[in-house]
Design a protein around this motif. Structure first.
Motif, PDB file in Angstrom:
ATOM      1  N   ASN A 162       0.880  -1.158   0.000  1.00 50.43           N
ATOM      2  CA  ASN A 162       0.000   0.000   0.000  1.00 50.43           C
ATOM      3  C   ASN A 162       0.923   1.215   0.000  1.00 50.43           C
ATOM      4  O   ASN A 162       1.712   1.412   0.932  1.00 50.43           O
ATOM      5  CB  ASN A 162      -0.887  -0.030   1.247  1.00 50.43           C
ATOM      6  CG  ASN A 162      -1.766   1.185   1.383  1.00 50.43           C
ATOM      7  OD1 ASN A 162      -1.284   2.314   1.417  1.00 50.43           O
ATOM      8  ND2 ASN A 162      -3.062   0.951   1.495  1.00 50.43           N
ATOM      9  N   LEU A 163       0.836   2.041  -1.041  1.00 48.18           N
ATOM     10  CA  LEU A 163       1.789   3.137  -1.205  1.00 48.18           C
ATOM     11  C   LEU A 163       1.638   4.231  -0.163  1.00 48.18           C
ATOM     12  O   LEU A 163       2.621   4.860   0.231  1.00 48.18           O
ATOM     13  CB  LEU A 163       1.678   3.709  -2.617  1.00 48.18           C
ATOM     14  CG  LEU A 163       2.044   2.712  -3.727  1.00 48.18           C
ATOM     15  CD1 LEU A 163       1.874   3.353  -5.093  1.00 48.18           C
ATOM     16  CD2 LEU A 163       3.458   2.182  -3.543  1.00 48.18           C
ATOM     17  N   MET A 164       0.423   4.478   0.315  1.00 49.72           N
ATOM     18  CA  MET A 164       0.256   5.497   1.344  1.00 49.72           C
ATOM     19  C   MET A 164       0.871   5.031   2.665  1.00 49.72           C
ATOM     20  O   MET A 164       1.540   5.810   3.349  1.00 49.72           O
ATOM     21  CB  MET A 164      -1.209   5.876   1.562  1.00 49.72           C
ATOM     22  CG  MET A 164      -1.345   7.040   2.534  1.00 49.72           C
ATOM     23  SD  MET A 164      -2.942   7.838   2.548  1.00 49.72           S
ATOM     24  CE  MET A 164      -3.920   6.618   3.368  1.00 49.72           C
ATOM     25  N   VAL A 165       0.664   3.774   3.018  1.00 50.64           N
ATOM     26  CA  VAL A 165       1.270   3.238   4.243  1.00 50.64           C
ATOM     27  C   VAL A 165       2.791   3.318   4.131  1.00 50.64           C
ATOM     28  O   VAL A 165       3.474   3.796   5.048  1.00 50.64           O
ATOM     29  CB  VAL A 165       0.797   1.789   4.507  1.00 50.64           C
ATOM     30  CG1 VAL A 165       1.569   1.158   5.654  1.00 50.64           C
ATOM     31  CG2 VAL A 165      -0.705   1.750   4.776  1.00 50.64           C
ATOM     32  N   LYS A 166       3.312   2.893   3.015  1.00 52.79           N
ATOM     33  CA  LYS A 166       4.765   2.912   2.801  1.00 52.79           C
ATOM     34  C   LYS A 166       5.303   4.340   2.885  1.00 52.79           C
ATOM     35  O   LYS A 166       6.295   4.602   3.572  1.00 52.79           O
ATOM     36  CB  LYS A 166       5.094   2.289   1.444  1.00 52.79           C
ATOM     37  CG  LYS A 166       6.571   2.192   1.160  1.00 52.79           C
ATOM     38  CD  LYS A 166       6.819   1.508  -0.173  1.00 52.79           C
ATOM     39  CE  LYS A 166       8.299   1.495  -0.510  1.00 52.79           C
ATOM     40  NZ  LYS A 166       8.539   0.840  -1.799  1.00 52.79           N
ATOM     41  N   ARG A 167       4.651   5.286   2.218  1.00 55.10           N
ATOM     42  CA  ARG A 167       5.089   6.685   2.211  1.00 55.10           C
ATOM     43  C   ARG A 167       5.075   7.268   3.623  1.00 55.10           C
ATOM     44  O   ARG A 167       6.032   7.922   4.051  1.00 55.10           O
ATOM     45  CB  ARG A 167       4.214   7.510   1.275  1.00 55.10           C
ATOM     46  CG  ARG A 167       4.552   9.000   1.262  1.00 55.10           C
ATOM     47  CD  ARG A 167       3.649   9.802   0.341  1.00 55.10           C
ATOM     48  NE  ARG A 167       2.222   9.592   0.557  1.00 55.10           N
ATOM     49  CZ  ARG A 167       1.501  10.145   1.542  1.00 55.10           C
ATOM     50  NH1 ARG A 167       2.085  10.918   2.433  1.00 55.10           N
ATOM     51  NH2 ARG A 167       0.206   9.909   1.641  1.00 55.10           N
TER      52      ARG A 167
END
Length: 131
Positions: free
Chosen positions: A117-122
């Motif tokens: 999940n890109l938002m979690v990673k970011r």
């Protein structure tokens, strides 16, 4: 070097993951309307979070505070050489993001399939870059 692995909700209940050993940590991530599953293996430390698997800002998405706490947990686990198992519902996106960031900071990659999940990673990377 300690390892980090992402697994599914079902996988954590059935023990379909590496044996965590005695010095182990479990990060549980479920949807806000779900209960946390009971792990098949015992873990030394368990942390629980509720947020949706979405990649846009929303009241039920991962918060900055949750990201800060997960980042702190990962750093502490690495310092204490703890194996980390991270589960979410499918075991691919939210847990995949946490696992990917964990490998970036030094955990051994168990090479489990993931689509982070890109938002979690970011948000995790943002929190780690502050320290």
């Amino acid at each position: 070097m300690p390892w980090i692995q992402n697994v599914s909700f079902d996988g954590i209940q059935k023990g379909h993951h590496f044996d965590p050993g005695v010095n182990s940590l479990l990060i549980q991530i479920v949807d806000p309307d779900m209960d946390f599953p009971k792990p098949a293996f015992p873990f030394k430390v368990v942390h629980q979070f509720k947020f949706l698997d979405i990649e846009e800002e929303h009241e039920q998405a991962i918060t900055e505070e949750q990201a800060m706490e997960i980042a702190r947990i990962l750093l502490d686990a690495l310092d204490n050489r703890m194996n980390v198992t991270v589960h979410c519902v499918a075991g691919v996106c939210r847990s995949g993001a946490v696992t990917e960031v964990g490998t970036m900071i030094g955990f051994t990659d168990t090479e489990t399939f993931r689509i982070p999940n890109l938002m979690v990673k970011r948000k995790l990377i943002n929190e780690l870059s502050k320290g």
